[in-house]
Design an enzyme around this catalytic site. Sequence first.
Site, PDB file in Angstrom:
ATOM      1  N   ASN B 113     -29.391 -71.635  69.656  1.00  0.00           N
ATOM      2  CA  ASN B 113     -29.705 -70.243  69.334  1.00  0.00           C
ATOM      3  C   ASN B 113     -28.666 -69.572  68.449  1.00  0.00           C
ATOM      4  O   ASN B 113     -29.000 -68.950  67.443  1.00  0.00           O
ATOM      5  CB  ASN B 113     -29.782 -69.418  70.631  1.00  0.00           C
ATOM      6  CG  ASN B 113     -31.021 -69.755  71.420  1.00  0.00           C
ATOM      7  OD1 ASN B 113     -32.098 -69.851  70.849  1.00  0.00           O
ATOM      8  ND2 ASN B 113     -30.867 -69.938  72.723  1.00  0.00           N
ATOM      9  N   ASP B 143     -30.554 -77.663  76.473  1.00  0.00           N
ATOM     10  CA  ASP B 143     -31.255 -76.671  77.281  1.00  0.00           C
ATOM     11  C   ASP B 143     -32.741 -76.577  76.942  1.00  0.00           C
ATOM     12  O   ASP B 143     -33.517 -76.042  77.721  1.00  0.00           O
ATOM     13  CB  ASP B 143     -30.611 -75.293  77.094  1.00  0.00           C
ATOM     14  CG  ASP B 143     -29.229 -75.231  77.701  1.00  0.00           C
ATOM     15  OD1 ASP B 143     -29.004 -75.923  78.705  1.00  0.00           O
ATOM     16  OD2 ASP B 143     -28.372 -74.507  77.167  1.00  0.00           O
ATOM     17  N   GLY B 188     -28.054 -75.216  82.745  1.00  0.00           N
ATOM     18  CA  GLY B 188     -29.186 -74.368  82.364  1.00  0.00           C
ATOM     19  C   GLY B 188     -29.010 -72.984  82.955  1.00  0.00           C
ATOM     20  O   GLY B 188     -29.255 -72.782  84.130  1.00  0.00           O
ATOM     21  N   ARG B 189     -28.572 -72.041  82.127  1.00  0.00           N
ATOM     22  CA  ARG B 189     -28.324 -70.689  82.619  1.00  0.00           C
ATOM     23  C   ARG B 189     -29.623 -69.977  82.933  1.00  0.00           C
ATOM     24  O   ARG B 189     -29.849 -69.479  84.021  1.00  0.00           O
ATOM     25  CB  ARG B 189     -27.573 -69.888  81.566  1.00  0.00           C
ATOM     26  CG  ARG B 189     -26.092 -70.109  81.534  1.00  0.00           C
ATOM     27  CD  ARG B 189     -25.457 -69.130  80.553  1.00  0.00           C
ATOM     28  NE  ARG B 189     -24.033 -69.343  80.457  1.00  0.00           N
ATOM     29  CZ  ARG B 189     -23.452 -70.218  79.644  1.00  0.00           C
ATOM     30  NH1 ARG B 189     -24.188 -70.967  78.850  1.00  0.00           N
ATOM     31  NH2 ARG B 189     -22.139 -70.353  79.625  1.00  0.00           N
ATOM     32  N   GLN B 299     -23.926 -84.627  81.349  1.00  0.00           N
ATOM     33  CA  GLN B 299     -25.318 -84.335  80.993  1.00  0.00           C
ATOM     34  C   GLN B 299     -25.512 -84.227  79.492  1.00  0.00           C
ATOM     35  O   GLN B 299     -26.560 -84.555  78.968  1.00  0.00           O
ATOM     36  CB  GLN B 299     -25.751 -82.985  81.585  1.00  0.00           C
ATOM     37  CG  GLN B 299     -25.900 -82.953  83.056  1.00  0.00           C
ATOM     38  CD  GLN B 299     -25.915 -81.526  83.565  1.00  0.00           C
ATOM     39  OE1 GLN B 299     -26.925 -80.859  83.576  1.00  0.00           O
ATOM     40  NE2 GLN B 299     -24.764 -81.042  84.003  1.00  0.00           N
TER      41      GLN B 299
END
Lengths: 409, 409
Positions: B113, B143, B188-189, B299
């Site tokens: 992003n 993500d 993963g927020r 990860q």
Amino acid sequence: MAKKNLIVGQSGGPTAVINSSLYGVVSEGIRQEEIGHVYGMVNGIEGFLKGTVLDFEEALPGEKLEYLTYTPGAYLGSCRYKLPQSLEDPVYPELFRRFEEMNIGWFFYIGGNDSMDTVSKLSRYATMIGSDIRIIGEPKTIDNDLVHTDHTPGFGSAARYVASTVREITLDASVYEKKSVTIVEIMGRHAGWLTAAGALARKYTGDNPLLIYLPETAFDTEKFLTKVSSAFEKNCNVVVCVSEGIHDAKGTFICEYDNSVGTDTFGHKMLAGCGKYLENLVRGRLGVKARSIELNVSQRCSASLLSDTDRQEAVTAGIFGVQAALKGETGKMVSFIRQETPDGVYQMKCGLEDVNQICNEEKTVPLSWITEDGSDVTEDFIRYARPLIQGNVALPMGEDGLPVCVYRK
Amino acid sequence: MAKKNLIVGQSGGPTAVINSSLYGVVSEGIRQEEIGHVYGMVNGIEGFLKGTVLDFEEALPGEKLEYLTYTPGAYLGSCRYKLPQSLEDPVYPELFRRFEEMNIGWFFYIGGNDSMDTVSKLSRYATMIGSDIRIIGEPKTIDNDLVHTDHTPGFGSAARYVASTVREITLDASVYEKKSVTIVEIMGRHAGWLTAAGALARKYTGDNPLLIYLPETAFDTEKFLTKVSSAFEKNCNVVVCVSEGIHDAKGTFICEYDNSVGTDTFGHKMLAGCGKYLENLVRGRLGVKARSIELNVSQRCSASLLSDTDRQEAVTAGIFGVQAALKGETGKMVSFIRQETPDGVYQMKCGLEDVNQICNEEKTVPLSWITEDGSDVTEDFIRYARPLIQGNVALPMGEDGLPVCVYRK
């Protein structure tokens, strides 16, 4: 007269190749004419006492058996049951009654120190009562802390996992130009073998991990901070490997500085968090970005970085143990003896050691293999460990996109 | 007139295939007659402003270039530098002065992003000043949270790592017969894609992980404890996958219940420890053995479980982007469009999307793909994700026993 049967169990924490040792024992057991059924005790001695036993030719028929060598974890399940100290305890006649019922002639137990204690007690009891059951221990531990053997099955794969993962963590830590410290916490309460394997990650002299701390020497937080500060002269991203069991000169674990810990069934101290403690210490005292990574159980249960050397040696140890038992050996553990060809190529042959000399002992990293300031290992360690992590295993892949494993269901 | 040159940078956190996207861009850039030099900016836009640039034909000559596709982390280094909101800021003319100095005709930025925000600003500035530099974004994020693309390079490999590791953790957790709960905390927020990948670990209906919690729905600790208690009816060893960003109905992160957290450069909340919190909760309230495992940076930086689909798609996206830029496209991000053959075989083709529609947006897991009680994902997710983790990569091995990587030194 019916042929005698073989029974095998697994005990203690799993490794990437404990099922390869199992494959060695079981495949050789099935191959030998002299042996009837090859049984597995589910959940070790504890499960056996409850009667949970399987027959390998039913459970893993044909080529399925070989998939054991690609499957991490303990196929038969495990236990942490410790046999009573006194051979007068009623559990011993109970066990041997069950052995007799199942017409057992050979008993194999795959595990570490505590499992060898079981082998020791059972073989001494067998001698006491004049039983002719042959009882053999198959070594297994990622910790590599068994005495009277060059190394143990499970260590090579765990060391390869640690080396490769520390290298990847270093790549990950090196993408930003800003000063950072990454603490990697590695398994090993009292023996630093696995933490030392972090040194195998280095690609060139002066590469990360720049600092390595084992539990064999006393850890001093002030000296550590000074070392980290100097390390920034070499690299703005500093990677540090620490054993979960690092402790100060008084013997206090670093993780106890900050965290509450409990004890496990065997009275071992349960450690958690020296990495987290050091992360906070570095951030607070040096004012730099810091993080900690606990490699956790993947160290012992990941098949993706299986060392083929380790896998093949585990199978060999299993086969050798069965052959030794058939020759009448008992109360022994299969050991590894390192040999080198005249041009220095690593080779290994199996031996047998009195299990009573092995159980409840612990082999730590020689102090001469640790640098004087306690912040690194020497070339001696690299020479010792490098051959053990050699060889990649092409894992068979399933339709689900993941490596194939076998399970009891 | 001298040929125009291409420059490429990487930004944000690394993935297992960000270097495969780089390989796609660079190899295609070198192949295209029209393009002069292919440059890399070291440490993204931030490094570029300091003048740290390399020429790929010098840095990775010949076949060395392809090793990028086996190397995790960001070869060029990364940055988290955010360009100023106002296009009047002096940094913009400074950047374009440098582009002109280096005779840049094409600019590629590989990232998530925040990187697409950079692409957006630079392309808008180029339009404003009438520059003909073509500016293209190459997607990257484990993500999987970029909008207007079926998925993003990096997700497939991270999902394969999560699925395989959760399966191995399940094998590890299942060796003892005693009740246990293992909490696996996954990155993963705000988007639960990667945590959902834990579902790919299941070998049969009712297999672990028995519970999966994403940040898309509110988390309730009491309902969670009830679910864990019921899960024991299926398996005495319960494995739970949780996203690092799970939060309650009020929006409070579970990790904030217990831990202090900071914020990163972009003002994102830094999370740590919801797994640890739940571990303690389970142990305290249910009185069973509990542990938590944070999968951590492996990860995103492990090559050992690289998805070949992911790797090849990343390369394809890189090549496609260069070809599009040569056709005059600018201010676009390469996107993935899913296609299926008539017999349902997964296929992917590349597209282009307006980068302004992408940056600063976030794609989360559709609520219809999450079970009503928020404790699992549906078959829709499995169908979506399974093709993305297919294909094993035989990593080239070095003499040191570890996979070969390329590095800047």
